[in-house]
Design a protein around this motif. Sequence first.
Motif, PDB file in Angstrom:
ATOM      1  N   ALA A  22       0.833  -1.206   0.000  1.00 19.92           N
ATOM      2  CA  ALA A  22       0.000   0.000   0.000  1.00 19.92           C
ATOM      3  C   ALA A  22       0.867   1.255   0.000  1.00 19.92           C
ATOM      4  CB  ALA A  22      -0.931  -0.001   1.206  1.00 19.92           C
ATOM      5  N   GLY A  23       1.918   1.250   0.799  1.00 15.99           N
ATOM      6  CA  GLY A  23       2.828   2.391   0.844  1.00 15.99           C
ATOM      7  C   GLY A  23       3.496   2.638  -0.498  1.00 15.99           C
ATOM      8  N   VAL A  27      -1.335   4.187  -1.431  1.00 12.88           N
ATOM      9  CA  VAL A  27      -2.682   3.999  -0.866  1.00 12.88           C
ATOM     10  C   VAL A  27      -2.569   4.145   0.651  1.00 12.88           C
ATOM     11  CG1 VAL A  27      -4.619   2.411  -0.613  1.00 12.88           C
ATOM     12  CG2 VAL A  27      -3.347   2.470  -2.758  1.00 12.88           C
ATOM     13  N   PRO A  28      -3.293   5.098   1.237  1.00 18.48           N
ATOM     14  CA  PRO A  28      -3.161   5.382   2.674  1.00 18.48           C
ATOM     15  C   PRO A  28      -3.910   4.400   3.573  1.00 18.48           C
ATOM     16  CG  PRO A  28      -4.770   6.855   1.710  1.00 18.48           C
ATOM     17  CD  PRO A  28      -4.207   6.025   0.581  1.00 18.48           C
ATOM     18  N   LEU A  36     -11.585   4.458   1.749  1.00 16.61           N
ATOM     19  CA  LEU A  36     -10.854   4.159   0.523  1.00 16.61           C
ATOM     20  C   LEU A  36     -11.807   3.623  -0.536  1.00 16.61           C
ATOM     21  CD1 LEU A  36      -7.696   2.373   1.970  1.00 16.61           C
ATOM     22  CD2 LEU A  36      -7.925   4.757   1.273  1.00 16.61           C
ATOM     23  N   THR A  37     -11.439   3.824  -1.801  1.00 16.09           N
ATOM     24  CA  THR A  37     -12.277   3.314  -2.884  1.00 16.09           C
ATOM     25  C   THR A  37     -11.996   1.835  -3.116  1.00 16.09           C
ATOM     26  OG1 THR A  37     -10.649   3.789  -4.603  1.00 16.09           O
ATOM     27  CG2 THR A  37     -12.187   5.570  -4.016  1.00 16.09           C
ATOM     28  N   SER A  38     -12.912   1.190  -3.803  1.00 16.75           N
ATOM     29  CA  SER A  38     -12.706  -0.211  -4.167  1.00 16.75           C
ATOM     30  C   SER A  38     -11.488  -0.347  -5.055  1.00 16.75           C
ATOM     31  CB  SER A  38     -13.933  -0.749  -4.915  1.00 16.75           C
ATOM     32  OG  SER A  38     -15.059  -0.728  -4.090  1.00 16.75           O
ATOM     33  N   SER A  43      -6.319  -2.508  -5.910  1.00 10.08           N
ATOM     34  CA  SER A  43      -4.964  -2.394  -6.452  1.00 10.08           C
ATOM     35  C   SER A  43      -3.947  -2.990  -5.489  1.00 10.08           C
ATOM     36  CB  SER A  43      -4.620  -0.935  -6.770  1.00 10.08           C
ATOM     37  OG  SER A  43      -4.519  -0.155  -5.599  1.00 10.08           O
ATOM     38  N   VAL A  44      -4.176  -2.806  -4.199  1.00  8.04           N
ATOM     39  CA  VAL A  44      -3.273  -3.373  -3.195  1.00  8.04           C
ATOM     40  C   VAL A  44      -3.390  -4.894  -3.200  1.00  8.04           C
ATOM     41  CG1 VAL A  44      -2.724  -3.516  -0.733  1.00  8.04           C
ATOM     42  CG2 VAL A  44      -3.271  -1.307  -1.758  1.00  8.04           C
TER      43      VAL A  44
END
Length: 61
Positions: A22-23, A27-28, A36-38, A43-44
């Motif tokens: 995520a980092g 993506v936080p 957060l969005t889907s 993506s993670v």
Amino acid sequence: MSNKALIPEAKRGLANFKNEVAGELGVPFSDYNGDLTSKQCGSVGGEMVKRMVEEYESHLK
């Protein structure tokens, strides 16, 4: 079926892996990810699976 983890250490390892990916993707992730969005979460997860498959395949050769 039991909710008991077969390998308790794996939970922490996967959490660390998720946070690392995520980092890298920007993506936080935090304790609460409901904002957060889907697409962000997907993506993670997708990148995690991609890396796990690549790692597995590298051991087959």
